[in-house]
Design an enzyme around this catalytic site. Structure first.
Site, PDB file in Angstrom:
ATOM      1  N   ASP A 115       0.807  -1.216   0.000  1.00 26.08           N
ATOM      2  CA  ASP A 115       0.000   0.000   0.000  1.00 26.08           C
ATOM      3  C   ASP A 115       0.843   1.270   0.000  1.00 26.08           C
ATOM      4  O   ASP A 115       0.320   2.352  -0.217  1.00 26.08           O
ATOM      5  CB  ASP A 115      -0.861   0.035   1.273  1.00 26.08           C
TER       6      ASP A 115
HETATM    7  C1  GLC Z   1      -1.669  -3.437   5.381  1.00 26.64           C
HETATM    8  C2  GLC Z   1      -2.878  -3.509   4.482  1.00 26.64           C
HETATM    9  C3  GLC Z   1      -2.669  -4.488   3.366  1.00 26.64           C
HETATM   10  C4  GLC Z   1      -1.381  -4.233   2.664  1.00 26.64           C
HETATM   11  C5  GLC Z   1      -0.222  -4.217   3.644  1.00 26.64           C
HETATM   12  C6  GLC Z   1       1.067  -3.845   2.988  1.00 26.64           C
HETATM   13  O1  GLC Z   1      -1.575  -4.598   6.140  1.00 26.64           O
HETATM   14  O2  GLC Z   1      -4.024  -3.852   5.207  1.00 26.64           O
HETATM   15  O3  GLC Z   1      -3.732  -4.422   2.446  1.00 26.64           O
HETATM   16  O4  GLC Z   1      -1.215  -5.242   1.717  1.00 26.64           O
HETATM   17  O5  GLC Z   1      -0.493  -3.275   4.654  1.00 26.64           O
HETATM   18  O6  GLC Z   1       1.104  -2.500   2.635  1.00 26.64           O
HETATM   19  C1  GLC Z   2      -0.520   2.799   5.763  1.00 25.46           C
HETATM   20  C2  GLC Z   2       0.167   1.570   6.277  1.00 25.46           C
HETATM   21  C3  GLC Z   2      -0.179   0.362   5.484  1.00 25.46           C
HETATM   22  C4  GLC Z   2      -1.668   0.304   5.264  1.00 25.46           C
HETATM   23  C5  GLC Z   2      -2.170   1.608   4.646  1.00 25.46           C
HETATM   24  C6  GLC Z   2      -3.643   1.620   4.318  1.00 25.46           C
HETATM   25  O1  GLC Z   2      -0.007   3.136   4.560  1.00 25.46           O
HETATM   26  O2  GLC Z   2       1.557   1.700   6.301  1.00 25.46           O
HETATM   27  O3  GLC Z   2       0.294  -0.781   6.138  1.00 25.46           O
HETATM   28  O4  GLC Z   2      -1.970  -0.764   4.444  1.00 25.46           O
HETATM   29  O5  GLC Z   2      -1.883   2.636   5.529  1.00 25.46           O
HETATM   30  O6  GLC Z   2      -4.443   1.830   5.430  1.00 25.46           O
END
Ligand code: GLC
Ligand code: GLC
Length: 818
Positions: free
Chosen positions: A489
């Protein structure tokens, strides 16, 4: 240092002191009513949706930690000092002579002793009803009678947790309650559009109550020292606006050696909108349908029955897959807690935990699809409806809403779509569901797009659109365009945000036609392999050929532009520069494409997969798990986005982002290195980290999203426990790839890849209506290689079991060797 231990017999984690490094929590509920509860009774409750239907308040981000909960106070009315205390330690934090918290499957108990009084509290949510039970049993160990006052409190939330925490000009004026027959009803906004209430009830006659927080606490006091507990009497306050609470007071005379049980209920109830009031035309809550429920569960015998039912429910769930291995940490996690965590992730996605406020996120599309792959064997019918709910938030383009709200099941417009990996995870979830159940009919189920009536197509067509979504969005190297982000993300290659406070995930300053993801390429190939088997059933050869061709082209693109010489590259940014390459100064190697591309079968025959995994071992593996990337980004890069917003070693910027570790375990197992696969498994296994609880800090019974990486000053410290895709993926890695009992679309594959030191292990598993007793023998101490397989004593050719649908028990024996 340890703060507790595993009680395997009871399937509980026992916490032996209240001041754990962080609140160590448990989840209550498995249907519509839920709660989180800490080892000192902190936490909150909600109905279906932690944002939109919050029952009680909780203060995140507060000091002291873990403020707000299901608090009981005991007051010694005979008055030696201290006069009052909390049997769960919080919120008074008066030292207890004995303390023990047991987190079990769907319940938590706390037992403590002070001044000759023992308190035993049991918290759980019975099946089939929208309420939680707090059962308090007091015993007087003194040689003489004890006169005690018992106070129980909760602080109501005004339903929408976001509004409750921000819109004070309104919500200080809407609070309303009723108190009837000793039951406190919270009815804020019931006068207008809500047709639901909360209630707080007690099995004993009340000596008094309070519903106004100020009346109970006293001016400028907190829950650690309520004035009413100090004085020993409540004011029978009825709140008008301000902060509605439920506080009850019961007086007890406990004979020497005597015990008394008190039951408290906190519940949620809905009335039909045309029958809200009784008598009609008044503003009085109609209590006809709720009163019998309250009466029923205020009885000790009913509570005991409900508890036994809950235990039986969990017995049934856990029994579906049990293992006995030479490794205690494997058994701890697989047989109980990993499953418990998968259940929580299934119910909450990433919405409500000690680290997720319940306000920020609904059900994630990619998250929930991945959670399903570890969940399908537990409750296949629920998995099926979750798949259909998720698919109904898919858009006609094949893309998907990134999140949906559990209460409404509608896609969340604020977050929108455009995360280009999202749709592919649906293919993996559906394949996992069919592999487990054999229920191919799900593919014919009509499902709408964006929940629009009339737009229904079969689920199989949804999957086709998922695949086509990728093919319609290929970039300059023939690799999939990344969109807002892929699994990571924080790799926001089209964001280019330089304004503080903008969301990295939804801000887009580029047209998105350049930045590509090697990870999505791997995921696409992985999904296409499942799709081929589904296409074979649904459409026949031409579709199979089309997907085979798509795989071939994608593989070609990966080898041409995605291979860096010794590992897979991660992506290309908007300038067309590689990300995750030796050409980069920072972020030279990322874990995700190594895991996903090998899982997709890339480079297995020609040695490049081995090379990629060796690079992982050399550059990313640490004693605390495998890092997401190396070296971490030391400053903010406009072209990379949020990933470089974190200091190196945290979160996506080079922590051990645990979700990705099982991909490497699976990849190692695919290449036959059972020692390495299991070694990686142990590095992040919470039970195996129990002894370093002072460093790890999070619960030793559930996985955390991240463990701080090598570059972080707090290397080894875990954060964001409970709600993470780590739960499902680790379960899949250990049960299906390391222990190697793996449902495939055609049957059950037996292909263990274990540490050569193991003599063997056993697995009891349900599979498509059968109960299998599997014994694996490893006399030659190999990692992998099935030399003989027997089903009920008869030899089977190969290592795939295709069972007649006779629903019988079967003995399966597997011999490993060379
Ligand atoms: C968080 C989000 C997931 C994403 C991960 C890596 O755990 O919930 O959707 O893949 O971060 O960014
Ligand atoms: C932030 C976090 C990630 C998560 C995203 C969406 O970027 O680092 O882990 O998935 O928020 O909520």
């Amino acid at each position: 240092m340890q703060y507790g231990y595993f009680d395997d017999e009871q399937r509980e984690y026992v916490i032996t002191r209240p001041d754990t490094p962080l609140p160590w929590i448990n989840f209550l509920g498995c249907e519509d009513y839920f709660g989180i509860i800490s080892n000192t009774a902190g936490g909150y409750s909600f109905y279906k949706d932690a944002r939109l239907r919050r029952l009680t308040r909780y203060r995140y981000n507060n000091a002291p930690l873990d403020t707000g909960g299901r608090y009981i106070y005991l007051r010694d009315d005979d008055a030696p000092s201290p006069t009052s205390w909390s049997p769960s330690w919080q919120p008074t934090r008066i030292p207890l002579e004995e303390y023990e918290c047991r987190h079990g499957m769907g319940y938590t108990t706390i037992r403590s002793r002070l001044n000759g009084i023992t308190a035993h509290m049991r918290y759980f949510i019975p099946l089939g009803v929208n309420l939680e039970v707090w059962e308090l049993k007091l015993t007087n160990l003194r040689p003489q009678d004890a006169n005690l006052s018992v106070f129980a409190t909760i602080e109501f939330c005004l339903w929408d947790a976001m509004d409750d925490a921000t819109n004070f000009q309104r919500n200080y004026s809407v609070g309303e309650v009723e108190v009837v027959d000793g039951v406190i009803y919270h009815k804020s906004e019931y006068r207008e559009r809500r047709d639901h209430i909360a209630y707080f009830a007690c099995s004993e006659t009340l000596a008094g109550f309070d519903t106004n927080r100020d009346a109970f606490l006293g001016a400028y006091r907190g829950f650690d020292a309520p004035a009413a507990v100090e004085s020993g009497s409540l004011a029978n306050s009825i709140t008008h606006g301000w902060q509605p609470i439920g506080a009850t007071h019961t007086r007890l005379r406990l004979p020497a050696g005597g015990s008394k049980t008190i039951i408290y209920l906190l519940g949620y109830h809905e009335n039909p909108s045309d029958q809200k009031f009784d008598p009609p035309g008044t503003q009085t809550v109609n209590k006809h349908s709720v009163t019998p429920i309250i009466r029923k569960y205020l009885q000790e015998a009913e509570v005991e029955t409900a508890f036994i039912q809950l235990q039986a429910y969990w017995d049934g769930l856990l029994a579906r897959l049990q293992v006995h291995t030479p490794d205690v940490h494997t058994d701890h996690m697989v047989n109980t807690w990993n499953v418990c965590q998968i259940m929580a992730a299934f119910s909450f996605s990433r919405s409500a935990s000690y680290f997720e406020s319940g306000i920020g996120r609904g059900m994630g599309f990619r998250d929930s699809n991945q959670d399903l792959i570890g969940f399908v064997h537990l409750l296949p019918a629920q998995a099926r409806s979750r798949i259909l709910d998720l698919a109904a938030t898919q858009l006609p383009t094949g893309g998907a809403y990134h999140q949906y709200q559990p209460l409404t099941k509608r896609g969340n417009n604020e977050v929108g779509s455009g995360f280009n990996d999202d749709p592919l995870w649906l293919v993996l979830a559906v394949a996992a569901y069919i592999a487990e159940t054999g229920d191919w009919d799900i593919l014919d189920q009509p499902v709408p797009y964006d929940n629009a009536p009339g737009s229904e197509e079969s689920l199989y067509h949804h999957l086709k659109r998922s695949m086509q979504y990728t093919l319609d969005r290929l970039g300059p190297h023939g690799l999939p365009l990344i969109g807002r982000a892929d699994w990571n993300d924080c790799l926001n290659l089209n964001c280019f945000s330089d304004s503080p406070g903008q969301s990295f995930q939804t801000t887009t300053n580029k047209d998105g036609k350049v930045a590509e993801s090697v990870f999505i390429a791997g995921l696409f190939i992985r999904a296409a392999r499942d799709m081929i088997q589904m296409a074979q059933k649904k459409e026949g050869e031409s579709a199979v050929k089309a997907y085979s061709m798509a795989i071939a082209l994608m593989e070609q693109a990966v080898w041409q532009a995605g291979w860096d010489g010794a590992w897979f590259r991660r992506a290309y940014d908007d300038l067309g520069q590689p990300v995750g390459s030796r050409e980069c100064t920072e972020g030279q190697i990322f874990i995700e494409p190594q895991g996903m591309c090998v899982m997709a079968g890339l480079g297995i025959r020609d040695g490049r997969a081995r090379q990629a995994l060796d690079s992982v071992a050399e550059r990313l593996a640490t004693p605390h798990g495998i890092l997401l990337l190396q070296p971490g980004y030391t400053h903010y890069y406009l072209n990379l986005g949020e990933i470089s917003s974190y200091p190196p070693g945290y979160k996506e910027n080079g922590s051990v982002f645990c979700h990705t570790n099982p991909w490497i375990m699976i990849a190692e197992a695919m290449l036959g290195d059972g020692a390495r696969a299991h070694d990686y498994y142990l590095r992040i296994n919470p039970s195996n980290r129990e002894e370093i609880s002072d460093l790890h800090r999070c619960e030793p019974y559930v996985y955390a999203q991240m463990i701080a990486g090598r570059e972080a000053p707090t290397f080894g410290e875990a954060k964001n426990s409970w709600l993470t895709g780590t739960a499902a993926w680790n379960y899949v890695a250990i049960t299906q790839w390391i222990l190697g009992v793996r449902p495939e679309l055609t049957g059950l594959r037996l292909d263990p890849c274990i540490p050569p030191g193991w003599n063997g292990f056993s697995v009891q598993r349900n599979f498509r209506g059968h109960r299998l007793h599997i014994n694996v023998y490893n006399p030659q101490h190999v990692s992998r290689g099935v030399v003989m397989l027997k089903l009920d004593g008869k030899q089977v050719v190969g290592n795939l079991l295709m069972l007649e649908p006779d629903g019988a028990d079967h003995q399966v024996e597997v011999w490993l060797g060379q």
